[in-house]
Structures are given as C-alpha cells and as structure tokens.
Scaffold this active site. Sequence first.
Site, PDB file in Angstrom:
ATOM      1  N   HIS A 146       0.834  -1.204   0.000  1.00 54.84           N
ATOM      2  CA  HIS A 146       0.000   0.000   0.000  1.00 54.84           C
ATOM      3  C   HIS A 146       0.872   1.259   0.000  1.00 54.84           C
ATOM      4  O   HIS A 146       0.624   2.202  -0.770  1.00 54.84           O
ATOM      5  CB  HIS A 146      -0.898  -0.034   1.244  1.00 54.84           C
ATOM      6  CG  HIS A 146      -1.730   1.186   1.453  1.00 54.84           C
ATOM      7  ND1 HIS A 146      -3.054   1.259   1.059  1.00 54.84           N
ATOM      8  CD2 HIS A 146      -1.438   2.383   2.033  1.00 54.84           C
ATOM      9  CE1 HIS A 146      -3.533   2.450   1.378  1.00 54.84           C
ATOM     10  NE2 HIS A 146      -2.576   3.151   1.973  1.00 54.84           N
ATOM     11  N   GLU A 147       1.906   1.258   0.831  1.00 55.89           N
ATOM     12  CA  GLU A 147       2.782   2.432   0.910  1.00 55.89           C
ATOM     13  C   GLU A 147       3.614   2.599  -0.360  1.00 55.89           C
ATOM     14  O   GLU A 147       3.818   3.721  -0.841  1.00 55.89           O
ATOM     15  CB  GLU A 147       3.691   2.339   2.136  1.00 55.89           C
ATOM     16  CG  GLU A 147       2.961   2.187   3.462  1.00 55.89           C
ATOM     17  CD  GLU A 147       1.903   3.253   3.693  1.00 55.89           C
ATOM     18  OE1 GLU A 147       2.020   4.353   3.121  1.00 55.89           O
ATOM     19  OE2 GLU A 147       0.946   2.984   4.433  1.00 55.89           O
ATOM     20  N   HIS A 150       1.530   4.160  -2.950  1.00 56.11           N
ATOM     21  CA  HIS A 150       1.444   5.615  -2.776  1.00 56.11           C
ATOM     22  C   HIS A 150       2.600   6.310  -3.493  1.00 56.11           C
ATOM     23  O   HIS A 150       2.412   7.316  -4.175  1.00 56.11           O
ATOM     24  CB  HIS A 150       1.508   5.971  -1.288  1.00 56.11           C
ATOM     25  CG  HIS A 150       0.187   5.961  -0.595  1.00 56.11           C
ATOM     26  ND1 HIS A 150      -0.911   6.649  -1.054  1.00 56.11           N
ATOM     27  CD2 HIS A 150      -0.213   5.355   0.558  1.00 56.11           C
ATOM     28  CE1 HIS A 150      -1.926   6.470  -0.227  1.00 56.11           C
ATOM     29  NE2 HIS A 150      -1.528   5.683   0.761  1.00 56.11           N
ATOM     30  N   GLU A 223      -6.421   6.841  -1.446  1.00 65.71           N
ATOM     31  CA  GLU A 223      -6.337   5.657  -0.583  1.00 65.71           C
ATOM     32  C   GLU A 223      -6.892   4.429  -1.292  1.00 65.71           C
ATOM     33  O   GLU A 223      -6.322   3.338  -1.206  1.00 65.71           O
ATOM     34  CB  GLU A 223      -7.097   5.891   0.725  1.00 65.71           C
ATOM     35  CG  GLU A 223      -6.361   6.753   1.721  1.00 65.71           C
ATOM     36  CD  GLU A 223      -4.994   6.193   2.053  1.00 65.71           C
ATOM     37  OE1 GLU A 223      -4.904   5.010   2.431  1.00 65.71           O
ATOM     38  OE2 GLU A 223      -4.016   6.940   1.928  1.00 65.71           O
TER      39      GLU A 223
END
Length: 293
Positions: A146-147, A150, A223
């Site tokens: 997830h990071e 980003h 997100e």
Amino acid sequence: MKRVILFLITNLAVMLVLSATLRILGLDRFITAEGLNLNALLMFSLVVGFTGSFISLLISKPMAKYSTGAQVIDPNAPRSQREAWLLDTVYQLADRAGIGRPEVAIYEGAPNAFATGAFKNDALVAVSTGLLESMREEEVAAVLGHEVAHIANGDMVTLTLIQGVVNTFVVFLARVVGYFVDRTIFRTERGVGPGYYVTVIVCEIVFGVLASIIVAWFSRQREYRADAGAAQLLGAREPMIHALARLGGLEPGDLPKSFQASGIAGGGAISALFSSHPPIPARIAALQQMRLS
C-alpha cells in the site's frame, strides 16, 4: 497515500513567513490608489500558496524521521531477521512497481505505517513496531505494498499540487474579502486599516478549514488507489483485505497530520469530511469488487 498537522503546520508557517517577508520587502503591492489590483494579488497568492506546499514536500522526509523518531534500516547491515525481511519485501515491491528502492524505517508506536518523499526514486517507507507485532507477514507485506503504491502513484506530489491550488484560493479570497470589509464596514479610504488585517486572518482560518475538506476528499480517493495498487503488486486481494480487517480491530497509532494522508490507518478525524482515509469497510468492499489485471 500519506497526506495533513505537520504538513499543514509547515505549509501554513511557510505561507505566513513568506507573506510577512513579501510585505516587508514591499512586494505585496496589490492594493493601489485605484483599488485592488486583482492580477497582482493573484500572482502574490500563487507565490505564497505554492511555495508553502512545495517546501513542505521537499522537507517531508527529514521531518517524518524527526517527528516519529523513525530509525532507517542500514541496507548493508540489517540488525535482525525482521529488518532483513522488511528490506527484502519493500525492495521486491518497489522493483515490481518500477520505482527506486526507498529507505525503510521502523518507529516505535501503535499500528500504523506511512510513506513520504518528494521523489519516487528517493522516498521513505516507515512502519511501526505495533503493526509489525500485531500482523502476520502477509498482512505486513500488504501494508508495505500500500505504501509503495502511494509512492508509485505520486501521491505526495499530487497532494502538494492540490494543497498549492487551495492555498492560492485561500490567500486570494481572504484578501479580497478583507479589502471590501475594510472599505465598506470600517470606511477606510486610503491604504488599509486594522479591519483589513483582522478580516484576512479570520478568513484565512475559515477558508483554510473549508479547503482542508477538499484536500481530504482527494486523499480518500488516493487511498482506494493505493489499496488496489497493493493488491496488484501482491497479485491477490486477500492480504490487503485481511490487513484492513485486522487494522479495523486495532487502535491505530496517530501520525503527525502531515503524514496521515500517506498512512495505512486514518488519523482519527472528528468528521468523515475531514478524514484523510475512507472507512475501512468501504475500502474492503472496494477491494472485493476490483479485478486484478
């Protein structure tokens, strides 16, 4: 993504200092004998608005390390099997995402993680000890994905551009309102009086709060993209779904607000309008409906 008090505080501080500096230097000459020069005011607002957000972006990595106490893992000498696993996992995910390998850090705290940095090939991924101790490896890998997503999606830069735009409108509108209040209510005929400055300060606070709703909305959309990106990087939706479900049963650790937008957990906002993260059930539902390419 992570993105809104350290980023916003830094952003606001730079805006205030820059505004004061430009005034001292006499470079804020948008109020003339003929009235308000809107073109000059717009240029002033652009300089103040975007400078604050870009300086915040450029110093985001050192500020993140300082504010969380994150310790960067030496890639040449990890001190434990856990650190070695973290490095290997983040590097694999970064390679799949086609970005440079970011710095990897651990910080003490309740479950959370974040990514930050001005450039895709010079970023930072940090994870808390609480998250490492409360999740299984596949769930931690999903959070790391997830990071990394980003970073690959350029979310910090996107947030910076959005923040710059809303800053510009806040600075511009606050001074327009201040000028007309000073002229019509306080009856100032030459230059500006105390009413102008008081009105500008009040309007910047009010408009700033309203602008944060816009920034938070964009953050929530990013997100969903980061969740989907993690699923794509891992080749499965289940690890990210399980990580979110587990996170929903934990008490997520607070991050400095400037990094909440790029964290895995929400920042505990008072209202959903101001939250940088969508509700976890909504994120899980979106993952369940997505198709892996």
